[in-house]
Scaffold this motif. Structure first.
Motif, short mmCIF file in Angstrom:
data_model
loop_
_atom_site.label_atom_id
_atom_site.label_comp_id
_atom_site.label_asym_id
_atom_site.label_seq_id
_atom_site.Cartn_x
_atom_site.Cartn_y
_atom_site.Cartn_z
N VAL A 26 0.84 -1.20 0.00
CA VAL A 26 0.00 0.00 0.00
C VAL A 26 0.87 1.25 0.00
CG1 VAL A 26 -1.68 1.33 1.33
CG2 VAL A 26 -1.94 -1.16 1.11
N GLY A 27 1.95 1.23 0.78
CA GLY A 27 2.83 2.38 0.84
C GLY A 27 3.46 2.70 -0.50
N ALA A 28 3.80 1.66 -1.27
CA ALA A 28 4.40 1.88 -2.58
C ALA A 28 3.39 2.51 -3.54
CB ALA A 28 4.90 0.55 -3.15
N LEU A 29 2.13 2.07 -3.47
CA LEU A 29 1.10 2.64 -4.33
C LEU A 29 0.84 4.10 -3.98
CD1 LEU A 29 -1.38 -0.38 -4.32
CD2 LEU A 29 -0.07 0.45 -6.28
N VAL A 30 0.81 4.40 -2.68
CA VAL A 30 0.60 5.79 -2.25
C VAL A 30 1.78 6.66 -2.69
CG1 VAL A 30 0.35 7.31 -0.25
CG2 VAL A 30 -0.87 5.12 -0.32
N ALA A 31 2.99 6.13 -2.61
CA ALA A 31 4.17 6.89 -3.03
C ALA A 31 4.14 7.17 -4.53
CB ALA A 31 5.44 6.13 -2.65
N ASP A 32 3.73 6.18 -5.32
CA ASP A 32 3.61 6.38 -6.77
C ASP A 32 2.63 7.50 -7.08
OD1 ASP A 32 5.45 4.47 -7.47
OD2 ASP A 32 3.97 2.89 -7.84
N ALA A 33 1.49 7.50 -6.36
CA ALA A 33 0.48 8.54 -6.58
C ALA A 33 1.01 9.92 -6.20
CB ALA A 33 -0.78 8.21 -5.79
N TYR A 93 -15.43 1.14 -2.67
CA TYR A 93 -14.61 2.05 -3.47
C TYR A 93 -14.24 3.28 -2.67
CZ TYR A 93 -14.53 0.16 -8.24
OH TYR A 93 -14.25 -0.59 -9.36
N ALA A 94 -15.18 3.81 -1.89
CA ALA A 94 -14.93 5.02 -1.11
C ALA A 94 -13.81 4.79 -0.10
CB ALA A 94 -16.21 5.47 -0.40
N GLU A 95 -13.83 3.65 0.59
CA GLU A 95 -12.77 3.37 1.56
C GLU A 95 -11.42 3.23 0.88
OE1 GLU A 95 -11.45 -0.16 4.68
OE2 GLU A 95 -13.50 0.59 4.75
N LEU A 96 -11.38 2.48 -0.22
CA LEU A 96 -10.10 2.22 -0.86
C LEU A 96 -9.56 3.43 -1.61
CD1 LEU A 96 -10.80 -1.40 -2.14
CD2 LEU A 96 -9.45 -0.71 -0.16
N ALA A 97 -10.46 4.25 -2.16
CA ALA A 97 -10.01 5.44 -2.88
C ALA A 97 -9.37 6.44 -1.92
CB ALA A 97 -11.18 6.10 -3.60
N GLY A 98 -9.91 6.54 -0.68
CA GLY A 98 -9.30 7.41 0.31
C GLY A 98 -8.01 6.85 0.86
N MET A 99 -7.87 5.54 0.79
CA MET A 99 -6.68 4.86 1.34
C MET A 99 -5.55 4.80 0.31
SD MET A 99 -6.75 1.00 2.81
CE MET A 99 -5.30 0.16 3.46
N ILE A 100 -5.89 4.54 -0.97
CA ILE A 100 -4.91 4.43 -2.05
C ILE A 100 -5.34 5.38 -3.16
CG2 ILE A 100 -3.74 2.84 -3.63
CD1 ILE A 100 -4.71 0.52 -1.86
N PRO A 101 -5.01 6.66 -3.07
CA PRO A 101 -5.54 7.67 -4.00
C PRO A 101 -4.77 7.74 -5.31
CG PRO A 101 -4.19 8.74 -2.35
CD PRO A 101 -4.19 7.28 -2.01
N GLY A 102 -4.73 6.63 -6.06
CA GLY A 102 -4.02 6.60 -7.33
C GLY A 102 -4.98 6.61 -8.50
N ASP A 250 -17.64 5.01 -10.21
CA ASP A 250 -16.27 4.84 -9.72
C ASP A 250 -15.26 5.67 -10.51
OD1 ASP A 250 -16.96 3.16 -11.89
OD2 ASP A 250 -15.21 1.92 -11.57
N ALA A 251 -15.74 6.50 -11.44
CA ALA A 251 -14.81 7.28 -12.28
C ALA A 251 -13.94 8.20 -11.44
CB ALA A 251 -15.59 8.10 -13.31
N ALA A 252 -14.49 8.71 -10.33
CA ALA A 252 -13.69 9.59 -9.47
C ALA A 252 -12.45 8.87 -8.95
CB ALA A 252 -14.53 10.11 -8.31
N SER A 253 -12.55 7.55 -8.76
CA SER A 253 -11.40 6.82 -8.21
C SER A 253 -10.25 6.74 -9.20
CB SER A 253 -11.83 5.40 -7.79
OG SER A 253 -12.17 4.62 -8.92
N THR A 254 -10.51 7.00 -10.50
CA THR A 254 -9.44 7.02 -11.49
C THR A 254 -8.76 8.39 -11.55
OG1 THR A 254 -10.83 7.70 -13.36
CG2 THR A 254 -10.71 5.34 -12.87
N ALA A 255 -9.30 9.37 -10.81
CA ALA A 255 -8.75 10.73 -10.83
C ALA A 255 -7.96 11.01 -9.56
CB ALA A 255 -9.88 11.75 -10.98
N GLY A 256 -7.54 9.98 -8.85
CA GLY A 256 -6.86 10.17 -7.58
C GLY A 256 -5.58 10.98 -7.69
N GLU A 257 -4.91 10.91 -8.84
CA GLU A 257 -3.65 11.63 -9.00
C GLU A 257 -3.84 13.02 -9.61
OE1 GLU A 257 -0.68 9.07 -10.83
OE2 GLU A 257 -1.62 7.33 -9.85
#
Length: 492
Positions: A26-33, A93-102, A250-257
């Motif tokens: 998870v930390g690696a995904l957050v760092a990429d974002a 999706y809401a929980e995971l998008a806030g946790m991994i915002p990529g 779920d389109a908002a979850s693709t805009a995390g970056e």
């Protein structure tokens, strides 16, 4: 960031078969974002409108005419069942998008929980969900353009130029045209695309409210008797088809970056957009069924416009205004879902599972330009050649698989990473996400055998691509320590 064997972000890579189950931390995904070259320009309002734009209009304007004959008046219940299924997944999706915002959406969430092979399957399902749904909505856009031409100037485009080979034509040129037009807008940048989408969402909400106001003047309660003329099985089949109309929340979850404050705004945007869309869908379905008997929906195209023609007459201005709204509505869906498809491939490319070309960002616009052109070209060809019904069902099955994996990801990450910050938590977990899994399975078994055969073929192609490219070029594969060979003569 957790390390395994001294290698950041790698899980179980050294065991036999471990490459298939290795996970991104998870930390690696957050760092990429956090290090993303994409530009952060979207606030809560734009993210919510992005999801509404990607969702609202698909089922109501395009698929309703095909779903009503399956369920009859129970189509109103079908919308509620499909919406409930979507709600369980929206919470996850809401929980995971806030946790991994990529930008990877459920693909990235699955990579962190179920491993690389399942993540690839999920990403391949998302390519089916987003890419094919854009093509399906583009086909519906062409139908409403024809309806508008008929209402205003009394002519329509010939079938040879406005229908695919399976529907008696040669090419669906209007469907391909709107995909290319959306590509031009997307190439200008995320901020410009969001402004265009905001205007279009406002137009289509007004158009749907106008439809309801006019249709309710011809409302007949008797059109809802009996409520279940085709039984519970018909209602379920209608819900499975209409699930297509919820694709996009779920389109908002693709805009995390590209979100200014993704941890705070992504969960809110996902849930708020789904509630708005569900309320409008049910209201419009009640108005449509009340104004026109369900038996007359068989074979109708540009369904809502036909309802107004039947209820208030073809000479009225209302069907014309509704058709204009429908053209704008479906344009918005094409634009925003196309955006989501491109961002998911961007994330997969960054992880090495698809070629690096898809992750190259233009320095001036902040847009993955080559990715945008390639994806849009593929979708334009699909829209020009494939009939609507086949596209809609194929999209539903890909979406349901992706949603099922997202619900499982919530349960697994609660156990594996309980300490990771979460800006939103699914209430009553694990019961709620497991209910989401159950609803998805129920909807999957409501789809026809032809859809399953087509999905099996799509998955076979996807696995071939993974085995020949993705597994060797994966970022996790490159970061694994290589076995040391013994120097010659070391034992003497």
């Amino acid at each position: 960031m957790k390390t395994v064997g001294g290698v950041p972000g790698v899980g179980q890579g050294s065991r036999p078969g471990g490459r298939l189950t290795r996970r991104q931390e998870v930390g690696a995904l957050v760092a990429d974002a956090a290090d993303s070259p994409l530009r952060r320009t979207m606030g809560l309002g734009q993210l919510t409108l992005l999801s509404i734009g990607a969702t609202l209009g698909t089922g109501i304007f395009v698929v309703l005419g095909e779903a009503v004959p399956e369920a009859g008046p129970a189509i109103v219940v079908s919308f509620l069942v499909a919406g409930t299924t979507a709600l369980f997944s929206a919470l996850s999706y809401a929980e995971l998008a806030g946790m991994i915002p990529g930008s990877g959406s459920s693909y990235s969430y699955t990579y962190a929980t179920l491993g690389e092979l399942v993540a690839w399957v999920c990403g391949w399902c998302l390519i089916l969900e987003y890419g094919v749904s854009v093509a399906a909505v583009a086909v519906g856009w062409g139908q409403y353009v024809n309806e508008l031409l008929d209402l205003t100037v009394g002519v329509t485009l010939p079938d040879s130029l406005s229908a695919p080979p399976g529907d008696g034509g040669l090419l669906n040129i209007p469907a391909a045209f709107i995909v290319v037009l959306s590509m031009v807008v997307l190439l200008r940048g995320a901020r410009e695309s969001a402004v265009v989408n905001t205007v279009m969402v406002a137009v289509k909400v007004v158009a749907l409210l106008m439809f309801c106001a006019v249709a309710f003047t011809a409302f007949r309660a008797g059109n809802f008797t009996p409520l279940f003329p085709l039984g519970a099985a018909g209602m379920s089949a209608g819900a499975a088809s209409l699930f297509f109309s919820y694709i996009g929340f779920d389109a908002a979850s693709t805009a995390g970056e590209e979100a200014k404050n993704p941890q705070r705004d992504l969960p809110r945007a996902i849930i708020l957009s789904l509630l708005v869309v569900t309320a409008l869908y049910v209201l419009v379905a009640v108005a449509a069924l009340g104004a026109m008997p369900w038996q007359k929906f068989e074979g109708t195209e540009a369904t809502l416009s036909q309802v107004l023609v039947q209820s208030v007459g073809g000479g009225s201005l209302w069907p014309i205004l509704l058709s204009i709204g429908a053209v704008v509505a479906t344009t918005s869906v094409v634009l925003t879902v196309q955006y989501g498809q491109i961002r998911i491939l961007f994330a997969m490319s960054r992880d090495g599972l698809v070629p690096p070309l898809f992750a190259k960002v233009h320095p001036r616009t902040g847009v993955p330009r080559a990715n945008t052109v390639i994806v849009s070209s593929f979708i334009a060809v699909l829209a020009a050649l494939v009939p609507l019904g086949a596209l809609a069902d194929a999209t539903s099955i890909g979406t349901l698989f992706a949603f099922m994996l997202v619900n499982l990801a919530v349960v697994l990450l609660r156990r594996r990473s309980p300490e990771t910050p979460r800006s939103f938590r699914v209430p009553f977990s694990p019961v709620t996400p497991l209910l989401g899994v159950g609803f998805c399975v129920y909807m999957l078994f409501s789809l026809g055998p032809d859809t399953w055969i087509a999905f099996g073929g799509w998955m076979a192609v996807g696995l071939l691509v993974y085995w020949t490219y993705g597994i060797r070029h994966s970022k996790l594969n490159r970061s694994q320590p290589q076995p040391q060979s013994q120097p010659q003569g070391s034992g003497s």
